[in-house]
Design a protein around this motif. Structure first.
Motif, mmCIF file in Angstrom:
data_model
loop_
_atom_site.group_PDB
_atom_site.id
_atom_site.type_symbol
_atom_site.label_atom_id
_atom_site.label_comp_id
_atom_site.label_asym_id
_atom_site.label_seq_id
_atom_site.Cartn_x
_atom_site.Cartn_y
_atom_site.Cartn_z
ATOM 1 N N UNK A 51 -28.753 -10.217 -2.637
ATOM 2 C CA UNK A 51 -29.334 -9.726 -3.883
ATOM 3 C C UNK A 51 -30.100 -8.428 -3.656
ATOM 4 N N UNK A 52 -30.870 -8.381 -2.590
ATOM 5 C CA UNK A 52 -31.657 -7.174 -2.293
ATOM 6 C C UNK A 52 -30.752 -5.979 -2.032
ATOM 7 N N UNK A 53 -29.603 -6.223 -1.414
ATOM 8 C CA UNK A 53 -28.697 -5.129 -1.071
ATOM 9 C C UNK A 53 -28.097 -4.459 -2.300
ATOM 10 N N UNK A 54 -28.079 -5.144 -3.427
ATOM 11 C CA UNK A 54 -27.487 -4.572 -4.641
ATOM 12 C C UNK A 54 -28.437 -3.648 -5.398
ATOM 13 N N UNK A 55 -29.714 -3.629 -5.022
ATOM 14 C CA UNK A 55 -30.693 -2.721 -5.635
ATOM 15 C C UNK A 55 -30.688 -2.809 -7.167
ATOM 16 N N UNK A 56 -31.159 -3.915 -7.715
ATOM 17 C CA UNK A 56 -31.186 -4.056 -9.177
ATOM 18 C C UNK A 56 -32.221 -3.130 -9.807
ATOM 19 N N UNK A 57 -32.146 -2.981 -11.136
ATOM 20 C CA UNK A 57 -33.196 -2.264 -11.846
ATOM 21 C C UNK A 57 -34.537 -2.937 -11.566
ATOM 22 N N UNK A 58 -35.599 -2.192 -11.695
ATOM 23 C CA UNK A 58 -36.903 -2.713 -11.305
ATOM 24 C C UNK A 58 -37.639 -3.486 -12.393
ATOM 25 N N UNK A 59 -37.113 -3.503 -13.600
ATOM 26 C CA UNK A 59 -37.721 -4.331 -14.653
ATOM 27 C C UNK A 59 -36.686 -4.619 -15.731
#
Length: 313
Positions: free
Chosen positions: A211-219
């Motif tokens: 999950x961390x590797x996909x760099x989701x939006x921050x909010x």
């Protein structure tokens, strides 16, 4: 109007699950991403594969996420036109789909995360693991049954309905004993993993890294209220939310609390994206005064859009 969107879990995949969304132009990118993940077009896959293949963990998770994303893509314009804040919650793999619908992951990233999730769960699980359900016994008796049969509560559903995970032989014995104790219903589910139980703790740890590797939006978007499945808390901090999204692979999901959170937020209608309408049925039973529909209740997307746009009452 305040809408709740429910993203379905595995088990209800079927041949016509993409009947409403297959030709929706808004969903073309979703189907393209799913084709890459599956190795063939999911719209063809559900007609050409065997029941066993369609319900296998790998295909099942991709198919369910694809259906939710395709349905949401087709309805986005009307959802964005609604005046209230939309709440979105996902059941099991549906929680990942909910993150995708909320825009925190792209459709391609969401579907690939579903592929990785299934693979990690398969690697962490034991042959013969699965899920079953028991309805009509209280929590105390369910806990005692789980202790005797080395099983665990995977999901807490309304109406004293519990999804349980463990070895299929033990689950069968547990269901038989539950019926003898007065359970109204009990039986196996078409899921080949002991999802949301400590048997998959290793998968949770690995999945958090993915999950961390996909760099989701921050909010999450300001008009979207996204719920975590294990505690029904709104995702306000993405890193905390990702911790919970990974943890739910091996922790109990409290779906009762998720529905309660929707109602407390003032939701006046629910739409389940599918496949199936199990969540809409649960919601109608728990909250009969609040309309709850499944995408599959409608003959076409225009009907869904009209129902969503119609003022309640």
């Amino acid at each position: 109007m305040t809408l709740a969107i429910l993203c379905s879990g595995q088990g209800a995949q079927h041949r016509d699950m993409f009947a409403l969304t297959a030709d929706a132009p808004e969903a073309a990118g979703v189907f393209a991403a799913a084709t890459e993940a599956l190795g063939c077009d999911p719209r063809a896959f559900v007609h050409e594969s065997s029941d066993a293949t369609m319900h296998a963990n790998a295909a099942g998770q991709i198919l369910c996420v694809t259906q939710a994303l395709a349905g949401f893509a087709a309805l986005t314009s009307v959802v964005e036109s609604l005046s209230g804040r939309t709440t979105i919650a996902g059941y099991s793999i549906g929680e990942l789909a909910a993150w995708g619908c909320a825009g925190l992951f792209t459709p391609a990233a969401t579907i690939d995360l579903a592929r990785q999730r299934a693979a990690m769960m398969d690697e962490a699980g034991a042959p013969g693991d699965g899920l079953a359900f028991v309805r009509g016994l209280d929590r105390q008796r369910i806990d005692a049954l789980c202790a005797r049969h080395a099983c665990a509560i995977a999901i807490i559903n309304p109406g004293e309905t519990f999804i349980l995970g463990g070895d299929r032989i033990e689950l069968g014995a547990l269901c038989d004993e539950a019926l003898r104790q007065g359970a109204s219903k009990a039986g196996a589910l078409k899921v080949n993993a002991a999802s949301h139980t400590p048997r998959l703790k290793a998968a949770s740890a690995r999945y958090r890294q993915a999950l961390a590797a996909e760099r989701p939006l921050q909010r999450p978007p300001s008009r979207m209220r996204l719920l975590s499945g294990i505690d029904a808390a709104a995702v306000l901090n993405v890193e905390t939310g990702l911790d919970k999204l990974a943890a739910q692979i091996s922790q109990t999901i409290d779906w009762v609390a998720c529905l309660e959170a929707c109602v407390e937020a003032g939701v006046d209608r629910f739409i389940e994206l599918g496949p199936g309408r199990a969540l809409a049925n649960m919601t109608s039973e728990a909250y009969p005064k609040i309309p709850a529909r499944g995408l599959e209740d409608f003959r076409g997307l225009d009907g869904v859009r009209a129902w969503l746009a119609k003022s309640p009452g």
